[in-house]
Each structure stands twice: as structure tokens, then as C-alpha cells.
Write a protein that holds these residues in place. Structure first.
Motif, PDB file in Angstrom:
ATOM      1  N   TYR A   1       0.840  -1.192   0.000  1.00  0.00           N
ATOM      2  CA  TYR A   1       0.000   0.000   0.000  1.00  0.00           C
ATOM      3  C   TYR A   1       0.879   1.247   0.000  1.00  0.00           C
ATOM      4  CZ  TYR A   1      -3.680  -3.259   1.377  1.00  0.00           C
ATOM      5  OH  TYR A   1      -4.559  -4.306   1.416  1.00  0.00           O
TER       6      TYR A   1
ATOM      7  N   GLU B   1       0.021   4.637   1.074  1.00  0.00           N
ATOM      8  CA  GLU B   1      -0.038   5.574   2.204  1.00  0.00           C
ATOM      9  C   GLU B   1      -0.835   4.964   3.352  1.00  0.00           C
ATOM     10  OE1 GLU B   1       1.660   8.229   2.294  1.00  0.00           O
ATOM     11  OE2 GLU B   1       2.220   8.331   0.161  1.00  0.00           O
ATOM     12  N   PHE B   2      -0.552   5.451   4.552  1.00  0.00           N
ATOM     13  CA  PHE B   2      -1.402   5.089   5.678  1.00  0.00           C
ATOM     14  C   PHE B   2      -2.756   5.742   5.508  1.00  0.00           C
ATOM     15  CE2 PHE B   2       2.652   4.120   7.866  1.00  0.00           C
ATOM     16  CZ  PHE B   2       2.324   2.833   8.265  1.00  0.00           C
ATOM     17  N   ARG B   3      -3.746   5.131   6.108  1.00  0.00           N
ATOM     18  CA  ARG B   3      -5.105   5.617   5.980  1.00  0.00           C
ATOM     19  C   ARG B   3      -5.537   6.197   7.326  1.00  0.00           C
ATOM     20  NH1 ARG B   3      -9.209   1.012   4.556  1.00  0.00           N
ATOM     21  NH2 ARG B   3      -8.647   0.938   2.375  1.00  0.00           N
TER      22      ARG B   3
ATOM     23  N   GLN C   1      -4.000   5.626  11.026  1.00  0.00           N
ATOM     24  CA  GLN C   1      -3.105   4.465  11.124  1.00  0.00           C
ATOM     25  C   GLN C   1      -1.676   4.830  11.510  1.00  0.00           C
ATOM     26  OE1 GLN C   1      -3.624   2.644   7.255  1.00  0.00           O
ATOM     27  NE2 GLN C   1      -4.883   0.979   8.074  1.00  0.00           N
TER      28      GLN C   1
ATOM     29  N   PRO D   1     -14.528   2.098  12.233  1.00  0.00           N
ATOM     30  CA  PRO D   1     -15.595   1.254  11.678  1.00  0.00           C
ATOM     31  C   PRO D   1     -15.023   0.037  10.962  1.00  0.00           C
ATOM     32  CG  PRO D   1     -15.262   3.174  10.302  1.00  0.00           C
ATOM     33  CD  PRO D   1     -14.415   3.370  11.521  1.00  0.00           C
ATOM     34  N   THR D   2     -15.867  -0.922  10.741  1.00  0.00           N
ATOM     35  CA  THR D   2     -15.504  -2.091   9.950  1.00  0.00           C
ATOM     36  C   THR D   2     -14.915  -1.630   8.621  1.00  0.00           C
ATOM     37  OG1 THR D   2     -17.368  -3.195  10.928  1.00  0.00           O
ATOM     38  CG2 THR D   2     -16.436  -4.204   8.969  1.00  0.00           C
ATOM     39  N   GLY D   3     -13.831  -2.257   8.226  1.00  0.00           N
ATOM     40  CA  GLY D   3     -13.228  -1.890   6.955  1.00  0.00           C
ATOM     41  C   GLY D   3     -12.324  -0.673   7.050  1.00  0.00           C
ATOM     42  N   GLY D   4     -12.180  -0.115   8.245  1.00  0.00           N
ATOM     43  CA  GLY D   4     -11.366   1.088   8.414  1.00  0.00           C
ATOM     44  C   GLY D   4      -9.875   0.812   8.317  1.00  0.00           C
ATOM     45  N   GLY D   5      -9.482  -0.421   8.540  1.00  0.00           N
ATOM     46  CA  GLY D   5      -8.066  -0.766   8.463  1.00  0.00           C
ATOM     47  C   GLY D   5      -7.430  -0.942   9.825  1.00  0.00           C
ATOM     48  N   LYS D   6      -8.124  -1.641  10.709  1.00  0.00           N
ATOM     49  CA  LYS D   6      -7.601  -1.827  12.064  1.00  0.00           C
ATOM     50  C   LYS D   6      -6.401  -2.778  12.098  1.00  0.00           C
ATOM     51  CE  LYS D   6     -11.808  -2.684  13.745  1.00  0.00           C
ATOM     52  NZ  LYS D   6     -12.613  -2.034  12.687  1.00  0.00           N
ATOM     53  N   SER D   7      -6.410  -3.796  11.246  1.00  0.00           N
ATOM     54  CA  SER D   7      -5.368  -4.824  11.364  1.00  0.00           C
ATOM     55  C   SER D   7      -3.956  -4.265  11.245  1.00  0.00           C
ATOM     56  CB  SER D   7      -5.551  -5.917  10.320  1.00  0.00           C
ATOM     57  OG  SER D   7      -6.899  -6.097  10.018  1.00  0.00           O
TER      58      SER D   7
ATOM     59  N   ARG E   1     -16.187  -4.043   3.026  1.00  0.00           N
ATOM     60  CA  ARG E   1     -15.032  -3.850   3.911  1.00  0.00           C
ATOM     61  C   ARG E   1     -13.796  -3.445   3.137  1.00  0.00           C
ATOM     62  NH1 ARG E   1     -14.697  -7.513   9.055  1.00  0.00           N
ATOM     63  NH2 ARG E   1     -12.678  -6.542   9.108  1.00  0.00           N
ATOM     64  N   ASP E   2     -13.735  -3.819   1.866  1.00  0.00           N
ATOM     65  CA  ASP E   2     -12.553  -3.518   1.064  1.00  0.00           C
ATOM     66  C   ASP E   2     -12.567  -2.076   0.551  1.00  0.00           C
ATOM     67  OD1 ASP E   2     -14.615  -3.683  -0.726  1.00  0.00           O
ATOM     68  OD2 ASP E   2     -13.800  -5.379  -1.850  1.00  0.00           O
TER      69      ASP E   2
ATOM     70  N   HIS F   1      -7.098  -8.733  -3.273  1.00  0.00           N
ATOM     71  CA  HIS F   1      -8.424  -8.143  -3.126  1.00  0.00           C
ATOM     72  C   HIS F   1      -8.958  -7.706  -4.492  1.00  0.00           C
ATOM     73  CE1 HIS F   1      -8.361  -7.005   1.403  1.00  0.00           C
ATOM     74  NE2 HIS F   1      -8.371  -8.286   1.182  1.00  0.00           N
TER      75      HIS F   1
ATOM     76  N   SER G   1      -1.594  -0.911  -5.859  1.00  0.00           N
ATOM     77  CA  SER G   1      -1.919  -1.033  -4.438  1.00  0.00           C
ATOM     78  C   SER G   1      -2.320  -2.462  -4.109  1.00  0.00           C
ATOM     79  CB  SER G   1      -3.049  -0.066  -4.103  1.00  0.00           C
ATOM     80  OG  SER G   1      -3.406  -0.195  -2.757  1.00  0.00           O
TER      81      SER G   1
HETATM   82  P1  ADP Z   1     -11.051  -3.671   9.834  1.00  0.00           P
HETATM   83  O1  ADP Z   1     -10.338  -4.730  10.629  1.00  0.00           O
HETATM   84  O2  ADP Z   1     -10.944  -2.314  10.438  1.00  0.00           O
HETATM   85  O3  ADP Z   1     -12.441  -4.045   9.470  1.00  0.00           O
HETATM   86  P2  ADP Z   1      -9.124  -4.346   7.843  1.00  0.00           P
HETATM   87  O4  ADP Z   1      -7.918  -4.216   8.671  1.00  0.00           O
HETATM   88  O5  ADP Z   1      -9.617  -5.692   7.498  1.00  0.00           O
HETATM   89  O6  ADP Z   1     -10.315  -3.504   8.463  1.00  0.00           O
HETATM   90  O7  ADP Z   1      -8.887  -3.500   6.521  1.00  0.00           O
HETATM   91  C1  ADP Z   1      -9.920  -3.284   5.591  1.00  0.00           C
HETATM   92  C2  ADP Z   1      -9.355  -3.238   4.194  1.00  0.00           C
HETATM   93  O8  ADP Z   1      -8.595  -2.063   3.973  1.00  0.00           O
HETATM   94  C3  ADP Z   1      -8.434  -4.390   3.910  1.00  0.00           C
HETATM   95  O9  ADP Z   1      -8.730  -4.803   2.618  1.00  0.00           O
HETATM   96  C4  ADP Z   1      -7.059  -3.780   4.004  1.00  0.00           C
HETATM   97  O10 ADP Z   1      -6.134  -4.479   3.242  1.00  0.00           O
HETATM   98  C5  ADP Z   1      -7.309  -2.385   3.469  1.00  0.00           C
HETATM   99  N1  ADP Z   1      -6.361  -1.382   3.974  1.00  0.00           N
HETATM  100  C6  ADP Z   1      -6.063  -1.152   5.267  1.00  0.00           C
HETATM  101  N2  ADP Z   1      -5.175  -0.147   5.379  1.00  0.00           N
HETATM  102  C7  ADP Z   1      -4.903   0.272   4.123  1.00  0.00           C
HETATM  103  C8  ADP Z   1      -4.053   1.291   3.558  1.00  0.00           C
HETATM  104  N3  ADP Z   1      -3.312   2.093   4.325  1.00  0.00           N
HETATM  105  N4  ADP Z   1      -4.040   1.423   2.213  1.00  0.00           N
HETATM  106  C9  ADP Z   1      -4.797   0.622   1.430  1.00  0.00           C
HETATM  107  N5  ADP Z   1      -5.593  -0.346   1.888  1.00  0.00           N
HETATM  108  C10 ADP Z   1      -5.668  -0.531   3.224  1.00  0.00           C
END
Ligand code: ADP
Ligand code: ZN
Length: 650
Positions: free
Chosen positions: A69, A71-73, A76, A94-100, A376-377, A609, A631
Motif C-alpha cells: 500500500y 499511504e497510511f489511511r 493508522q 468502523p468495519t473496513g477502516g483498516g484496524k489490522s 469492507r474492502d 483483493h 496497491s
Molecule cells: P477492519 O479490521 O478495520 O475491518 P481491515 O484491517 O480488514 O479492516 O482493513 C480493511 C481493508 O482495507 C483491507 O482490505 C485492508 O487491506 C485495506 N487497507 C487497510 N489499510 C490500508 C491502507 N493504508 N491502504 C490501502 N488499503 C488498506
């Protein structure tokens, strides 16, 4: 004050919780044993990483090199830096926000293993598989492993062969595991789905209460708790129970901008649903929620006869069938799951393109949580609901007839009212939704009411006619009878009660039955009329209806929905703005991905994805360097799949 919302889903204990006997993992699933760890997958050894000095540069290098990827979102970067620096964090996103990535990257930055507590065993395997695809040395410990596999994993952990270890909460607090942790070097603890500590929420997991032990036993190891649950009460509970008083709190907006909200008037719901699926999401994955098991079965069967690949899911099905259906949903493309809310927290599929509701959920929290499983994507997704008079009556009845005490009924009733407000609003749905969660926003341009502002009309006269029909018939009849009276329809039932002699008889003959139903529905939603279930659904006047009846207060209503003019997005390719040739390329890329996924025994999105494949189709890169710029393609995936992709593209 909001009650505990349960954004991340309702645990279906029978199907997908707990570390005991989960049967959904297929045999031979690659991430189950340490032997399958990718060799030498340490991202810190990637070129360019060792020369940079600041944490931020190193974090960015991992984001790009390992995850692909740019940039950070949102927050993050800040969260990563907080944890990398040794601090604690509470992340509400929120869900899909990029918590992992918020805990994965600091785990790679810091010395030692990142230990991730997650309640969803069925998902651990997919998360671990996805990390391994990116070249991260990830493993898991839970009851799906044989004792030999578990021992091998423990050994890998102790020897420092892992970057990330996912552990089920009940296992983490066992003495054996704690001793193992004592001897290892731990980069951080990540507590995922942290709202599971909340005893008031639907996802309560008693083992989560014991997680405060981590703080007591390992005071110097940074901890991060993450959740998609929005309300302040749950937040306080997490801080209290996990002893996160010194944690920095990162609160994101709960908006899901890629989800388009649409609520249509229910006429012939199945046909409306089919038209929606065919018109906007042909061949794509989705979930359709129904209230009852029977309706789930019937709807799934019917969709199948119409050529939609639909499967049923509810608690009345055999556990084996449930898990087979969930597996197919996760692993195949284009399955539509018709389900009760038993299909809940175990869904981590990023490419669910739509969530439909054939019945009204019971609150805005439930609606937000269920629709939140779409997109979520971050790609365009739809939340679609059909809603009608019978829904309102049914939900009211469920509240009235429940065994709960009066306080509970009052809260439930207020929650339903808020949801009805969302359904009936002529303003932006998103503004309404977010304001319920305490967030101010501007009209979004991506909901039905923004795209096609509904007409409103002065319904004062119609409302007065309807209210006086209720009054004249002594508040003892349901909508059907009242509409017959208003429309001047004769018949035995009407004459038996002498209702053909009332002054209101026939005063509404110029309005058809459907329109009257809409009017009654809105009267109920506006609180001018109440449903009395003790009296078989008779409609009654409320205090608020008095000024309307007397002609002292005007009533405005939405005009019943018309056929949508908004541009249809029949396929993902069209939605992404791909031309015909690019669309064909996308199809070929997906076919290739499915083959890869099958041969490796992982879900397709673990390979790439949709967003990544779409970008490949759009840009048609011809070199490895050009591929690397897309990406979602990190160093490891470029190595592994680059040649295949370039051949497909040539
Ligand atoms: P959450 O756990 O918050 O529901 P995820 O961590 O599963 O979300 O991330 C949601 C989606 O966003 C995933 O497909 C992930 O790969 C993508 N993602 C997360 N951070 C970024 C980023 N900085 N740039 C692009 N894609 C990202
Ligand atoms: Zn809007």
C-alpha cells in the motif's frame, strides 16, 4: 444515551464462537502448522528498511514493501507510532477502516512477537494465511490445531520464528500459555473485537474479562484494544476492564462512505430484491437478512429458481450445513447468503458487495452493524432495504409481546422509532445515521434520498381523514378495515359494523389502497397512530394526533417511491468504470485468482483483493516495476505471482 451497540455482530455461539470444536476449517488448511511458514519471510530484511532511521520511515517501508500500500489511511500512522513507541492505544474504527495494520506493522517494527487475541477462530486461519501471503511469519494457536501442530507452533514462537501469533482468548489465559509468554520476547498485545468485554453487549465473552492479567503480568508490553463498536458506554467499559486508563484513544468517524444506503417502499419484496440483485450486483457476493427461518428458506429457494446462487443460513439448520454454507460464502465468488441475524460476527469477507434487508431490523445499531458487513474492502457497496407497513406493525408487536419489563420495552420502542425516522426521512440517510451516533455531517450524495430527493406533499387532509376513520370506528380496527372504510368499499364486514353509514365512509375513494397503506405507515412512524397488539393490531390515536385532527397542525409526508432513475451498476466492472475490454481482463484475472485460491485452500481475497485486480485491469501493467506500483502488491506477492500476472496481461 445509546445502549451498547454491537457493531461487530452477534455471536452465533452454536456456529462460530469459542475455542472448542470449531469444525469449519478444512482439513490440511495451510496455516495450521508451523511447517508451512514461508521461509525467510522477515520483512525487516527487505532492502531499504535498515538504512532508514525514524520509526515513521520504517513503518512506511513495511506498509509499501510488505503490504503493497502507498499511504497510511486515517489515523493508522499515528496509532502505529504510539505502539511502536511503547504506548497503549484504544482504537475505535468502523468495519473496513483498516484496524489490522495498526497492530501488524508495530509488531514488525518492534522486537519480538506481536500477540493478537481474537475471539473468532474461524477467521484466524484466513488472517494468518493472508499475512503469510504477504511474507509475514504468522501463526495461530487455537483448538482447531492437533496437539502436535500446537506444540510445533509453540516451539516456533519460543524460538523467535514468528512475527505475529493469533491466540484464542481462553487459551491465552491458561497457565501453560502464560508461562510460554514469560519466556518469550513480546512486541505487543493486540486485543481485537475488544467490545467482547462488555457484559451488556451481544458479543460478551467471559474470557475477555480475564485479559486484564496481561497488564498485571507484562506491564511493560504495549497493548492495543480495537473495536468497531461506536457507543461511549462500551468504550468506557473497555478502558475499565482492560485497565487501559493511560491508553491514547483514537476515535475515527463511523461513516462508511463507500456504502450506498437505499430504503424502498415494500410492494412485492422478492421481485424488488431480484431486480436489485440483477440490476446492480449480478454474480456478486451479498447477504440478505430476513426475520424468520422460514422466510430465509423460502427466499433462498426462490432466488435459486430465479438463477441466483443463494444459500440459506439460520440457527435451525444443522451445524454441518451451516458451516458448509459459510465456507462456500467465504471461498466461492458470487454467493448470496440469505440469513437470519444468526449469520453474524464470523463474517470477515472483504468483498461482500451488498447487504439487503427484507425485514426491518430492530434498531439503528442493528441496521448499521448488519449493513456494515458490506464493502469492507472500501469498494462501492450497497445497503438496500425494503420496508412497509407490515414491518412496523410486526416490530411493534414483537416489543409489546416480549416478556421484558416496561423499561426495556420503552428503550426498544424508542430505538425502533429512531429507525423508522431513518426510513421515513426525506433528508440524507447518512446524515441521519451518523447523527444517531453523535456525529455531525453534510448530505452525502451517496444515498437514495441524496441521489433522488423524494418529493414531499402536504398530507394534512389525508391524515385527518385517516385519523377520523380510526376515531369513528372506535379505535378497534386494523389498517385493512380502515382503508376499506375510507375507500367506500362495501362488504359484509363493513355493513355488519354499520361502517357504511359513517361520515368518513368513502371520503378517501380517490386514493388507492397502496397509497393509503403508505399513509398509515407514515402516521405510525410519525407517532400519530399507535398499534394496539392486545387488540389484534387495532390502530389507536395518540396524544400527538389531537392537533392534527382538530386541523391545528399540518402533516408532511414523503411521496411513495417511484422506479429509480439512478444509473445502474450491473457489474463490478461497470461500477469501477472499466470499459468492455478491461472488464474482460478483470474476469480473466478473477478466474486465475480462483484457481490459485483453490489450489492453496484459501479464500480468493487472501490472494488479491478485488480492488487490486480492478486496478491491474485498468492499468494493464506490462512490467514488474509497473506491477509493483499497484496497491496491494507487496514484494512477496510480486515475487510469487508477478510472472503469472504478466503472462495473463501480455
Ligand atoms: P477492519 O479490521 O478495520 O475491518 P481491515 O484491517 O480488514 O479492516 O482493513 C480493511 C481493508 O482495507 C483491507 O482490505 C485492508 O487491506 C485495506 N487497507 C487497510 N489499510 C490500508 C491502507 N493504508 N491502504 C490501502 N488499503 C488498506
Ligand atoms: Zn445522503
Amino acid at each position: 444515551m445509546l445502549q451498547n451497540s454491537t457493531t461487530a455482530g452477534t455471536v452465533n455461539h452454536a456456529a462460530n464462537s469459542s475455542d472448542t470444536g470449531d469444525r469449519r476449517l478444512p482439513a490440511g488448511y495451510p496455516s495450521r502448522c508451523a511447517a508451512m511458514l514461508p521461509p525467510g519471510g522477515d520483512p525487516a530484511s527487505l532492502p531499504g528498511l535498515m538504512n532508514t532511521s525514524s520509526d515513521h520511515d520504517r513503518a512506511l517501508a513495511i506498509l509499501r514493501g510488505t503490504f503493497g500500500y502507498t499511504e497510511f489511511r486515517g489515523p493508522q500512522a499515528e496509532i502505529v507510532s504510539q505502539l511502536a513507541g511503547g504506548g497503549d492505544a484504544l482504537v475505535l474504527m468502523p468495519t473496513g477502516g483498516g484496524k489490522s495494520l495498526c497492530y501488524q506493522i508495530p509488531s514488525l517494527l518492534r522486537e519480538g512477537v506481536g500477540v493478537v487475541v481474537s475471539p473468532l477462530i474461524a477467521l484466524m486461519a484466513d488472517q494468518v494465511a493472508a499475512l503469510q501471503q504477504a511474507g509475514v511469519r504468522a501463526g495461530m494457536l487455537n483448538s482447531s490445531l492437533s496437539s502436535e501442530e500446537a506444540r510445533a507452533m509453540e516451539r516456533a514462537f519460543s524460538q523467535g520464528d514468528l512475527d505475529l501469533l493469533y491466540v484464542a482468548p481462553e487459551r491465552l489465559v491458561m497457565p501453560r500459555m502464560l508461562e510460554l509468554l514469560d519466556r518469550a520476547r513480546i512486541a505487543l498485545f493486540a486485543i481485537d473485537e475488544a467490545h467482547c468485554v462488555s457484559q451488556w453487549g451481544h458479543d460478551f465473552r467471559p474470557e475477555y474479562l480475564q485479559l486484564s492479567i496481561l497488564h498485571e503480568r507484562f506491564p511493560s508490553v504495549p497493548r492495543v484494544a480495537l473495536t468497531a463498536t461506536a457507543d461511549p458506554l462500551t468504550r468506557e467499559e473497555i478502558i475499565e476492564r482492560l485497565a487501559l486508563h493511560d491508553a491514547r484513544v483514537f476515535l475515527s468517524s463511523f461513516d462508511r462512505p463507500n456504502i450506498r444506503y437505499t430504503i424502498v417502499d415494500k410492494a412485492d419484496p422478492r421481485t424488488q430484491l431480484l431486480r436489485f440483485i440483477r440490476g446492480e450486483h449480478n454474480g456478486e457476493s451479498g447477504i440478505v437478512y430476513c426475520l424468520s427461518r422460514r422466510k430465509v428458506d423460502e427466499t433462498a429457494d426462490w432466488l435459486v429458481t430465479q438463477g441466483v446462487r443463494a444459500l440459506p443460513y439460520h440457527a435451525g439448520l444443522d451445524a454441518a450445513i451451516r458451516s458448509e454454507h459459510q465456507n462456500r460464502f467465504q471461498r466461492e465468488e458470487g454467493i448470496v447468503m440469505v440469513a437470519t441475524i444468526a449469520f453474524g460476527m464470523g463474517i470477515d469477507k472483504p468483498d461482500v458487495r451488498f447487504v439487503g434487508h427484507l425485514d426491518l431490523p430492530k434498531s439503528i445499531e442493528a441496521y448499521y452493524q448488519e449493513t456494515g458487513r458490506a464493502g469492507r474492502d472500501g469498494q462501492p457497496a450497497d445497503a438496500w432495504m425494503a420496508y412497509g407497513l407490515a414491518d412496523v406493525v410486526q416490530q411493534r408487536r414483537m416489543i409489546d409481546e416480549s416478556e421484558a419489563n416496561e423499561d426495556f420495552k420503552r428503550v426498544a420502542s424508542a430505538k425502533l422509532d429512531a429507525l423508522l425516522g431513518l426510513c421515513e426521512t426525506a433528508g440524507c440517510r447518512r446524515v441521519r445515521l451518523l447523527s444517531y451516533f453523535g456525529e455531525a455531517s453534510e448530505p452525502c450524495g451517496n444515498c437514495d434520498t441524496c441521489l433522488e430527493p423524494p418529493e414531499t406533499w402536504d398530507a394534512t387532509e389525508a391524515a385527518r381523514k385517516a385519523l377520523s376513520a380510526i376515531y369513528r370506528t372506535e379505535q378497534r380496527f386494523g389498517a385493512g378495515h380502515l382503508i376499506d372504510v375510507l375507500r367506500g368499499k362495501g362488504g359484509e364486514r363493513i355493513t355488519r359494523w354499520g361502517h357504511d353509514r359513517l361520515t368518513v365512509f368513502g371520503v378517501g375513494a380517490d386514493t388507492d389502497e397502496t397509497a393509503w397503506r403508505t399513509i398509515f405507515r407514515q402516521l405510525i412512524a410519525l407517532g400519530l397512530v399507535a398499534v394496539d397488539h392486545q387488540a389484534y393490531g387495532a390502530l389507536k390515536l395518540t396524544e400527538a394526533s389531537r392537533p392534527v385532527l382538530k386541523g391545528e397542525a399540518p402533516v408532511e409526508m414523503r411521496r411513495a417511491g417511484k422506479v429509480s432513475r439512478k444509473p445502474s451498476r450491473a457489474t463490478a466492472a461497470a461500477a469501477a468504470g472499466l470499459d468492455l475490454q478491461q472488464g474482460e481482463l478483470l474476469d480473466r484475472l478473477k478466474a486465475w485468482r480462483l484457481e490459485q485460491a483453490r489450489s492453496q485452500g484459501v479464500p480468493p481475497y487472501v490472494i488479491f483483493h478485488d480492488a487490486t485486480l480492478t486496478e491491474i485491469a485498468r492499468r494493464a501493467p506490462r512490467s514488474r516495476a509497473a506491477l509493483a506500483e499497484i496497491s496491494g502488491i507487496g514484494a512477496r506477492k510480486l515475487d510469487r505471482y508477478g510472472d503469472d500476472l504478466l503472462e495473463l496481461l501480455s
